[in-house]
Design an enzyme around this catalytic site. Structure first.
Site, mmCIF file in Angstrom:
data_model
loop_
_atom_site.group_PDB
_atom_site.id
_atom_site.type_symbol
_atom_site.label_atom_id
_atom_site.label_comp_id
_atom_site.label_asym_id
_atom_site.label_seq_id
_atom_site.Cartn_x
_atom_site.Cartn_y
_atom_site.Cartn_z
ATOM 1 N N ARG B 59 49.575 -2.935 -21.377
ATOM 2 C CA ARG B 59 48.580 -3.187 -22.416
ATOM 3 C C ARG B 59 47.780 -1.953 -22.800
ATOM 4 O O ARG B 59 47.619 -1.639 -23.974
ATOM 5 C CB ARG B 59 47.577 -4.261 -21.960
ATOM 6 C CG ARG B 59 47.993 -5.661 -22.241
ATOM 7 C CD ARG B 59 47.305 -6.588 -21.278
ATOM 8 N NE ARG B 59 47.570 -6.148 -19.916
ATOM 9 C CZ ARG B 59 48.720 -6.391 -19.285
ATOM 10 N NH1 ARG B 59 49.662 -7.079 -19.875
ATOM 11 N NH2 ARG B 59 48.927 -5.934 -18.069
ATOM 12 N N THR B 60 47.290 -1.242 -21.805
ATOM 13 C CA THR B 60 46.390 -0.126 -22.108
ATOM 14 C C THR B 60 47.120 0.937 -22.929
ATOM 15 O O THR B 60 46.631 1.395 -23.953
ATOM 16 C CB THR B 60 45.828 0.477 -20.807
ATOM 17 O OG1 THR B 60 45.213 -0.566 -20.064
ATOM 18 C CG2 THR B 60 44.811 1.562 -21.098
ATOM 19 N N LYS B 88 56.921 17.512 -9.329
ATOM 20 C CA LYS B 88 57.250 18.899 -8.994
ATOM 21 C C LYS B 88 56.080 19.601 -8.320
ATOM 22 O O LYS B 88 56.139 20.788 -8.042
ATOM 23 C CB LYS B 88 57.643 19.663 -10.270
ATOM 24 C CG LYS B 88 58.881 19.103 -10.935
ATOM 25 C CD LYS B 88 59.110 19.799 -12.267
ATOM 26 C CE LYS B 88 60.122 19.033 -13.107
ATOM 27 N NZ LYS B 88 60.056 19.395 -14.510
ATOM 28 N N ARG B 109 45.655 7.948 -17.421
ATOM 29 C CA ARG B 109 45.592 6.993 -16.304
ATOM 30 C C ARG B 109 46.160 7.692 -15.077
ATOM 31 O O ARG B 109 47.195 8.357 -15.143
ATOM 32 C CB ARG B 109 46.383 5.727 -16.577
ATOM 33 C CG ARG B 109 46.493 4.879 -15.292
ATOM 34 C CD ARG B 109 46.958 3.495 -15.510
ATOM 35 N NE ARG B 109 45.946 2.714 -16.188
ATOM 36 C CZ ARG B 109 45.985 1.383 -16.267
ATOM 37 N NH1 ARG B 109 46.965 0.719 -15.705
ATOM 38 N NH2 ARG B 109 45.058 0.739 -16.918
ATOM 39 N N HIS B 137 37.391 2.012 -15.724
ATOM 40 C CA HIS B 137 38.335 1.736 -16.810
ATOM 41 C C HIS B 137 37.466 1.302 -17.995
ATOM 42 O O HIS B 137 37.451 0.134 -18.363
ATOM 43 C CB HIS B 137 39.297 0.630 -16.364
ATOM 44 C CG HIS B 137 40.467 0.404 -17.278
ATOM 45 N ND1 HIS B 137 40.681 1.149 -18.419
ATOM 46 C CD2 HIS B 137 41.477 -0.481 -17.211
ATOM 47 C CE1 HIS B 137 41.785 0.710 -19.007
ATOM 48 N NE2 HIS B 137 42.281 -0.281 -18.302
#
Lengths: 152, 311
Positions: B59-60, B88, B109, B137
């Site tokens: 969703r985000t 890496k 995120r 958030h």
């Protein structure tokens, strides 16, 4: 005045007015407990004090504290006074005051804080309260428990 | 006092005053026709948003991408940490310094708390926190507030029940804080082991917010205007039988909703598992899919404010 039981030092630092019982934490902060100092260190515990009733004193010979060490001491002994001694004379008095922001001297206690990853960043804690000392991480916003254990 | 939004990082809901949040909500409302595709708005044409997702999210990420596209802008990015530079061994600081040269705003995120704050330290471009571990958030909180505000016309004095995993659920922490700021009356309903953490309760108290805690959902929803449900995560329970017991206690279905006002709205940040029965979906109480849509106008509003194309 009562005679002090440990002789004055010629050169070095005297950390006076440490709250009673906190001397060993000061030693830990300075790395003395870990053998990082190669000169004589004297510890006086439970010494009578006009100002505090009882106090601890730490004397470190042949070592002058740097500002970062003074900042660290402020976290465990905010009442302390620090005198730099040269040839038996006090040449400098360093103020111990809790900084509003503690940069690079504490490790965040939250293992999932980004400052505990391999990032090129110094930790930063904001002082939320002086008594008791409460510090919050600028990054993850968690309050730091066991401050002494997290001094870098 | 409202600070300017131009070029601003969106890291935590704590960075906003009530006036600023109210302004964001108003701009979000204006964005709804364009968010639905009913009106053209190309105010961010030529701008590039990067979505840097070190954790999967549906969703985000999609709603940020939809928001940017609805405003005429473009999106670049990744959402699979398996194939990114993280694998890496590249630091987040380096990733951000690279990404900033490719885009005008960065949506991040990351699984670690404080990651968005750190990212913002390493770039002049605005950084929007799309979730940092168990931390913040803020855009989810804003869309939750927007949903309550649009559905209930106001937030102040509304009775809001927060249900489920209140201990680990990051959305409910920020939401509780923000609702307290707006003067909502809060009721926390959670199993004993998943109660609201002390520091969140302290935050609510500092906002002057009123709250009660209970484990009786039936009683709590009687006077509720909003029931905000969160998922109880199975992995929090060492004993699966204990999980089943707790999860069963707090399943929202049509039967339990007979105890509630007919106007109650049921919200959920999604994804849900079994905590809301599918039979609720077709009732007028179910707002969670609309809530998911609201992510688009709210994120459009934030982008438009950050790029200073609306005041």
């Amino acid at each position: 005045m009562k005679e002090i039981k440990v002789a004055p030092i010629k050169n070095g630092t005297v950390i006076d007015h440490i709250a009673c019982g906190m001397a060993f934490k000061v030693l830990k902060v300075l790395g003395i407990s870990d053998g990082e100092v190669d000169s004589t260190v004297s510890v006086l515990m439970h010494v009578p004090s006009k100002k505090m009733g009882w106090k601890d004193i730490v004397k470190v010979e042949d070592k002058e504290l740097e500002q970062i060490e003074v900042d660290k001491i402020s976290l465990v002994a905010p009442e302390a006074s620090i005198n730099i001694i040269r040839n038996y004379e006090v040449v400098e008095k360093m103020d111990v005051s809790l900084p509003d922001v503690a940069i690079g001297i504490l490790k965040c206690g939250n293992p999932n804080c980004v400052t505990n990853a391999n990032e090129p960043v110094e930790t930063e804690f904001t002082l939320k309260s002086k008594d008791p000392i409460r510090l919050n991480c600028k990054y993850c916003d968690r309050e730091l428990d066991d401050i002494v254990d997290h001094i870098i | 006092m409202t600070k300017t939004f131009k070029g601003r990082d969106i890291i935590s809901i704590h960075d906003f005053s009530r006036e600023e949040i109210e302004h964001i909500l108003k701009v979000s409302k204006d964005m709804i026709p364009a968010a639905r595709g009913e009106k053209r708005n190309l105010s961010l044409e030529g701008k590039i948003l990067s979505t840097i997702f070190f954790e999967p999210s549906t969703r985000t990420r999609l709603s940020f991408e939809a928001a940017m596209n609805r405003l005429g802008g473009s999106v670049v990015g990744f959402s699979d940490p398996e194939i990114t530079s993280l694998k890496k061994g590249e630091t987040l600081a380096d990733t951000i310094r690279m990404v900033e040269s490719y885009s005008d705003v960065i949506v991040l995120r990351h699984p670690m708390e404080g990651a968005a704050k750190l990212a913002a330290d390493f770039t002049e471009k605005p950084v929007i926190n799309a979730g940092d571990g168990a931390g913040q958030h803020p855009t989810q909180t804003l869309l939750d507030l927007f949903t309550i505000w649009t559905e209930k016309k106001d937030i102040e004095d509304k009775n809001v029940v927060l249900l489920g995993d209140l201990k680990y659920g990051r959305t409910v922490h920020s939401l509780a804080y923000a609702l307290a700021m707006f003067g909502a009356n809060l009721t926390f309903v959670a199993p004993e082991v998943l109660q609201m953490p002390k520091e969140v309760v302290e935050h609510v108290e500092r906002q002057g917010g009123s709250y009660t805690s209970t484990n009786a959902l039936e009683d709590a929803i009687e006077s509720a205007d909003v029931l905000y449900v969160t998922r109880i995560q199975k992995e929090r329970f060492p004993d699966p039988a204990e999980y089943e017991k707790v999860a069963g206690m707090y399943r929202v279905d049509n039967e339990i909703l007979t105890n509630a006002s007919k106007d109650i709205i049921v919200m959920h940040p999604l994804p849900r598992v079994t905590e809301i029965s599918p039979e609720v979906d077709t009732t007028e109480h179910a707002i969670y899919f609309k809530q998911a849509f609201n992510g688009v106008p709210v994120r459009m509003a934030l982008l438009a404010l950050i790029f200073d194309v609306v005041k």
